[in-house]
Write a protein that holds these residues in place. Structure first.
Motif, PDB file in Angstrom:
ATOM      1  N   PHE A 155       4.608   5.958 -15.051  1.00  0.00           N
ATOM      2  CA  PHE A 155       3.314   6.427 -14.562  1.00  0.00           C
ATOM      3  C   PHE A 155       3.455   7.746 -13.803  1.00  0.00           C
ATOM      4  O   PHE A 155       2.589   8.620 -13.880  1.00  0.00           O
ATOM      5  CB  PHE A 155       2.687   5.371 -13.654  1.00  0.00           C
ATOM      6  N   ASP A 156       4.559   7.904 -13.068  1.00  0.00           N
ATOM      7  CA  ASP A 156       4.790   9.146 -12.339  1.00  0.00           C
ATOM      8  C   ASP A 156       4.976  10.308 -13.306  1.00  0.00           C
ATOM      9  O   ASP A 156       4.531  11.431 -13.047  1.00  0.00           O
ATOM     10  CB  ASP A 156       6.023   8.987 -11.440  1.00  0.00           C
ATOM     11  N   THR A 157       5.617  10.058 -14.440  1.00  0.00           N
ATOM     12  CA  THR A 157       5.790  11.098 -15.458  1.00  0.00           C
ATOM     13  C   THR A 157       4.450  11.537 -16.034  1.00  0.00           C
ATOM     14  O   THR A 157       4.233  12.714 -16.335  1.00  0.00           O
ATOM     15  CB  THR A 157       6.697  10.594 -16.592  1.00  0.00           C
ATOM     16  N   LEU A 158       3.525  10.587 -16.178  1.00  0.00           N
ATOM     17  CA  LEU A 158       2.198  10.900 -16.703  1.00  0.00           C
ATOM     18  C   LEU A 158       1.274  11.490 -15.654  1.00  0.00           C
ATOM     19  O   LEU A 158       0.131  11.839 -15.966  1.00  0.00           O
ATOM     20  CB  LEU A 158       1.554   9.630 -17.288  1.00  0.00           C
ATOM     21  N   GLY A 159       1.750  11.613 -14.422  1.00  0.00           N
ATOM     22  CA  GLY A 159       0.919  12.160 -13.357  1.00  0.00           C
ATOM     23  C   GLY A 159      -0.032  11.151 -12.755  1.00  0.00           C
ATOM     24  O   GLY A 159      -0.977  11.534 -12.062  1.00  0.00           O
ATOM     25  N   LEU A 160       0.217   9.864 -13.011  1.00  0.00           N
ATOM     26  CA  LEU A 160      -0.625   8.811 -12.452  1.00  0.00           C
ATOM     27  C   LEU A 160       0.024   8.244 -11.194  1.00  0.00           C
ATOM     28  O   LEU A 160       1.046   8.742 -10.732  1.00  0.00           O
ATOM     29  CB  LEU A 160      -0.839   7.706 -13.497  1.00  0.00           C
ATOM     30  N   ALA A 161      -0.601   7.213 -10.634  1.00  0.00           N
ATOM     31  CA  ALA A 161      -0.044   6.602  -9.422  1.00  0.00           C
ATOM     32  C   ALA A 161       1.312   6.001  -9.748  1.00  0.00           C
ATOM     33  O   ALA A 161       1.390   4.987 -10.451  1.00  0.00           O
ATOM     34  CB  ALA A 161      -0.995   5.532  -8.882  1.00  0.00           C
ATOM     35  N   GLY A 162       2.365   6.608  -9.236  1.00  0.00           N
ATOM     36  CA  GLY A 162       3.708   6.178  -9.575  1.00  0.00           C
ATOM     37  C   GLY A 162       4.400   5.368  -8.513  1.00  0.00           C
ATOM     38  O   GLY A 162       5.608   5.154  -8.599  1.00  0.00           O
ATOM     39  N   HIS A 163       3.696   4.917  -7.487  1.00  0.00           N
ATOM     40  CA  HIS A 163       4.321   4.136  -6.420  1.00  0.00           C
ATOM     41  C   HIS A 163       3.501   2.878  -6.128  1.00  0.00           C
ATOM     42  O   HIS A 163       3.311   2.507  -4.979  1.00  0.00           O
ATOM     43  CB  HIS A 163       4.463   4.984  -5.151  1.00  0.00           C
ATOM     44  N   THR A 164       3.039   2.246  -7.180  1.00  0.00           N
ATOM     45  CA  THR A 164       2.233   1.029  -7.018  1.00  0.00           C
ATOM     46  C   THR A 164       3.124  -0.129  -6.572  1.00  0.00           C
ATOM     47  O   THR A 164       4.139  -0.418  -7.199  1.00  0.00           O
ATOM     48  CB  THR A 164       1.555   0.656  -8.346  1.00  0.00           C
ATOM     49  N   PRO A 165       2.771  -0.800  -5.472  1.00  0.00           N
ATOM     50  CA  PRO A 165       3.586  -1.940  -4.996  1.00  0.00           C
ATOM     51  C   PRO A 165       3.262  -3.208  -5.780  1.00  0.00           C
ATOM     52  O   PRO A 165       2.607  -4.132  -5.279  1.00  0.00           O
ATOM     53  CB  PRO A 165       3.175  -2.052  -3.524  1.00  0.00           C
ATOM     54  N   TRP A 166       3.765  -3.287  -6.994  1.00  0.00           N
ATOM     55  CA  TRP A 166       3.418  -4.396  -7.866  1.00  0.00           C
ATOM     56  C   TRP A 166       3.772  -5.750  -7.264  1.00  0.00           C
ATOM     57  O   TRP A 166       2.993  -6.699  -7.351  1.00  0.00           O
ATOM     58  CB  TRP A 166       4.131  -4.232  -9.219  1.00  0.00           C
ATOM     59  N   LEU A 167       4.947  -5.865  -6.672  1.00  0.00           N
ATOM     60  CA  LEU A 167       5.431  -7.159  -6.184  1.00  0.00           C
ATOM     61  C   LEU A 167       5.538  -7.231  -4.662  1.00  0.00           C
ATOM     62  O   LEU A 167       5.875  -8.297  -4.133  1.00  0.00           O
ATOM     63  CB  LEU A 167       6.806  -7.464  -6.785  1.00  0.00           C
ATOM     64  N   THR A 168       5.273  -6.150  -3.978  1.00  0.00           N
ATOM     65  CA  THR A 168       5.425  -6.132  -2.518  1.00  0.00           C
ATOM     66  C   THR A 168       4.099  -6.089  -1.789  1.00  0.00           C
ATOM     67  O   THR A 168       4.083  -6.128  -0.564  1.00  0.00           O
ATOM     68  CB  THR A 168       6.274  -4.922  -2.094  1.00  0.00           C
TER      69      THR A 168
END
Length: 314
Positions: free
Chosen positions: A161-174
């Motif tokens: 997602f960071d490569t695509l310029g989207l939100a690349g630090h989503t806390p999926w499990l935290t």
């Protein structure tokens, strides 16, 4: 000229040969010989643990009582303790959300893929075999792999997602607000192959003549699916949903591998609560109570499954 008529000869019924008592006895004995091992297996590995778990839920069963051999009955103290625990209510709600969300996703995507693979195209068999891989991998392994994929800082998904310029630090499990959603997505990924295989087999049993008749009548694809496919697929759908429910409602290893019930108990379910009470807090009585509730829920849906099959057979 005279004609003579002959009276029809009456046929006497020939009685069926009666088997000797010794042969009947040997046949009955052989039938019991096949039945007794299955009954013994069920009683030993299912009946005894079930009865023992029910008895344990009414006992003061802790490490100290386990080693000294005394586990006195304490009435409904364990049940009252569990029902008055706020975590039990949260775990029950999380179990409902997790089970319903998983079943909807697994069944919906599995049915779409089953319908898709009814069309013949090159490498269709190979692609169908590849989709089976999530079902073949042990659930603990799947959980560990997805935990690395969904890692907030070094996970492949956030990096993509960071490569695509989207939100690349989503806390999926935290994040308490994202963790349960992420666990549901992973479980959907694991359960899609099972739904697809069973539904695909059901679709193969529907006569092709019915689709040809619907096409001649000018029915659209959606009308054909709604009026032909779904009614004839109903018995298979019942089996898939009931078996899917009974395997999803008690999932433990996947959640332990992904979140261990956290963060802040946001992914705590009845399965993980049973594990936490019994093997972390060593309160075996409370763990037995939650386990019995899970067994009761599964039994209710098993009865529903049997009744649905009986009504379909009439």
């Amino acid at each position: 000229m005279t004609t003579t008529t002959t009276a029809p000869v009456a046929r006497t019924a020939v009685p069926a040969p009666v088997k000797p008592r010794g042969a009947r006895g040997r046949r009955t004995l052989s039938q019991w010989g096949f039945l007794v091992p299955a009954v013994a297996f069920m009683l030993l590995f299912f009946g005894y643990p079930l009865v023992r778990n029910v008895v344990m839920s009414f006992q003061d069963f802790s490490p100290s009582t386990f080693f000294d051999g005394r586990s006195p009955f304490n009435g409904t103290d364990n049940w009252s303790k569990v029902f008055h625990d706020d975590l039990f209510g949260k775990a029950l709600w999380h179990t409902i959300v997790f089970t319903v969300g998983s079943l909807i996703g697994q069944f919906g995507i599995g049915l779409a893929l089953a319908v898709f693979f009814t069309k013949k195209f090159p490498l269709g068999g190979v692609l169908r075999a590849l989709i089976l891989l999530p079902w073949l991998v042990p659930m603990v392994v799947s959980g560990i792999v997805w935990r690395r994929i969904l890692d907030q800082d070094t996970g492949v998904l956030n990096s993509f997602f960071d490569t695509l310029g989207l939100a690349g630090h989503t806390p999926w499990l935290t994040s308490p607000g994202m963790a349960l959603f992420s666990v549901i997505l992973v479980n959907i990924w694991i359960g899609i192959p099972f739904n697809m295989v069973i539904l695909y087999g059901g679709l193969q049993e529907i006569p092709k003549e019915l689709y040809e008749a619907a096409s001649l009548d000018g029915a659209s694809a959606w009308r054909t699916f709604r009026s032909v496919t779904l009614p004839l697929l109903k018995p298979v759908v019942t089996v898939v949903l009931v078996l899917g429910f009974m395997s999803t409602v008690k999932i433990l290893d996947l959640i332990l591998a992904l979140t261990d019930g956290g963060p802040a108990d946001s992914t705590q379910t009845l399965g993980t609560l049973t594990y936490q009470n019994s093997f972390v807090q060593l309160d075996f009585g409370a763990g037995a109570v939650v386990g019995n509730i899970l067994i009761l829920i599964s039994a209710v849906f098993a009865v529903f499954y049997l009744r649905a099959n009986r009504s379909e057979g009439k």
